[in-house]
Scaffold this active site. Sequence first.
Site, PDB file in Angstrom:
ATOM      1  N   HIS A 142      36.779  88.767  62.024  1.00 53.71           N
ATOM      2  CA  HIS A 142      36.357  88.581  60.626  1.00 53.71           C
ATOM      3  C   HIS A 142      36.506  87.111  60.213  1.00 53.71           C
ATOM      4  O   HIS A 142      35.594  86.529  59.624  1.00 53.71           O
ATOM      5  CB  HIS A 142      37.175  89.483  59.705  1.00 53.71           C
ATOM      6  CG  HIS A 142      36.942  89.251  58.235  1.00 53.71           C
ATOM      7  ND1 HIS A 142      35.747  89.555  57.624  1.00 53.71           N
ATOM      8  CD2 HIS A 142      37.750  88.740  57.263  1.00 53.71           C
ATOM      9  CE1 HIS A 142      35.820  89.242  56.332  1.00 53.71           C
ATOM     10  NE2 HIS A 142      37.024  88.746  56.082  1.00 53.71           N
ATOM     11  N   ASP A 242      38.632  96.502  49.762  1.00 56.21           N
ATOM     12  CA  ASP A 242      38.837  95.265  49.010  1.00 56.21           C
ATOM     13  C   ASP A 242      37.474  94.823  48.460  1.00 56.21           C
ATOM     14  O   ASP A 242      36.789  93.994  49.056  1.00 56.21           O
ATOM     15  CB  ASP A 242      39.438  94.202  49.940  1.00 56.21           C
ATOM     16  CG  ASP A 242      39.604  92.865  49.245  1.00 56.21           C
ATOM     17  OD1 ASP A 242      39.645  92.841  48.008  1.00 56.21           O
ATOM     18  OD2 ASP A 242      39.689  91.836  49.949  1.00 56.21           O
TER      19      ASP A 242
HETATM   20 MN    MN Z   1      40.256  91.390  51.933  1.00 61.33          MN
END
Ligand code: MN
Length: 427
Positions: A142, A242
């Site tokens: 990521h 998130d």
């Molecule tokens: Mn995050």
Amino acid sequence: MPISANDTKRKSWLSVPENSDFPIQNIPFGVFLTKENIVTVGTRIGDYAIDLGALQQMNYFSGIELTDDMFMQDTLNDFISDGKKTWRLVRNRIADIFDEQNPQLRDNDKHKDIIIFNIDDVEMQLPVLIGDYTDFYSSKEHAINMGKMFRTEENALLPNWSHMPIAYHGRSSTIIPSGIPVHRPLGQSLPHGEETPVIGPSRSIDFELETAFITTDANIMGEMIPISEAEDYIFGMVMLNDWTSRDILKWEYLPLGPFLSKNFATSISPWIVTMDALEPFKVPGPKQVPSPLPYLQQKGKHSFDIHLEAAIQPENGTENVVSKSNFKHLYWTMNQQLTHHASSGCRINSGDMMGSGAISGANKENYGSMLELTWGGKNPIKLNDGTERKFINDYDTVIMKGFCKNSQVRIGFGELCSQLLPPFVRK
Ligand code: MN
């Protein structure tokens, strides 16, 4: 003390559907509201919610030292404060009570009526009063993807990333349980090619496929947590979405990091799966090169094999799985995150929550956010109703799932579902 609740041969007298995330070997903890408006701490077996407050009142926990109102509360914070020994004793006892061999509650219809609810008849609440929330950035894939898009291929990973778990301090006031919708936030962004920012509804709402762990009281202010002890202070895990506004983030994140792009909502799954329940699924994490500094070094298995999935369901449409990842891809372990978090002397309390960061795997289908999956909106995803998505549309529902599975047992988190609504309108 052995974790007898994990005995894979055990069966419950409560029926458990095939492929349920909640066999008797799971025994997660949560908080629910009944139709009679009673809030209680509970657990779940199959599709039944179990009132632990009522169980305690009827003496099913005798012999375990618990305060009288331990479970008749609207949060798990006190129970979590009691520490690992109590969690294990209570979980082992629940497994005994619901074991098909044990007639004590099984054959007591009057008690069963008071203690057991159909899962559809209860409303899940936020399981803990979250004092502080921190979100890490611990997936190497990521971090590299983000770096490639926001900076350059060569400088994708910043030099500090490989030496410590990077994080930002998040906001706990807008953490919500599964089922609560989220409004598209307003915010400042700088439209492409412009020099003056605008204020308006975010144009690129994204999810981040994450997990989070909940801590118990771990230290006093100033005190470090040795890495060898870190695991003892982790109560359990949840799934975490998130929610992120990419256009707000892009304009605001330098020099101090995410702010309004993330503080409008963070969704979590309502059942906390304990570290004891996840114990059979421990695996080694990715090899860490360079070797971390001594305070972050650990040997053995400290990651977990947890399958993760994110799906988009348009209004009146069906589920489209857009990402399949796994917790074991995460570079920094939860123990390393916790030890690093406290290494400054930062106090860690019961009910603090720490997110993993979006968990991406090596391949495109394993990416943990729409930004990565569509590569900044360049490659939209086609859904099964023929429409396309670069990011999340109003009225889409984002569904996250997580589960562990071996030949003997499946332990899961259930679903984390949240719908995106248009911007909030003041009445
Ligand atoms: Mn995050």
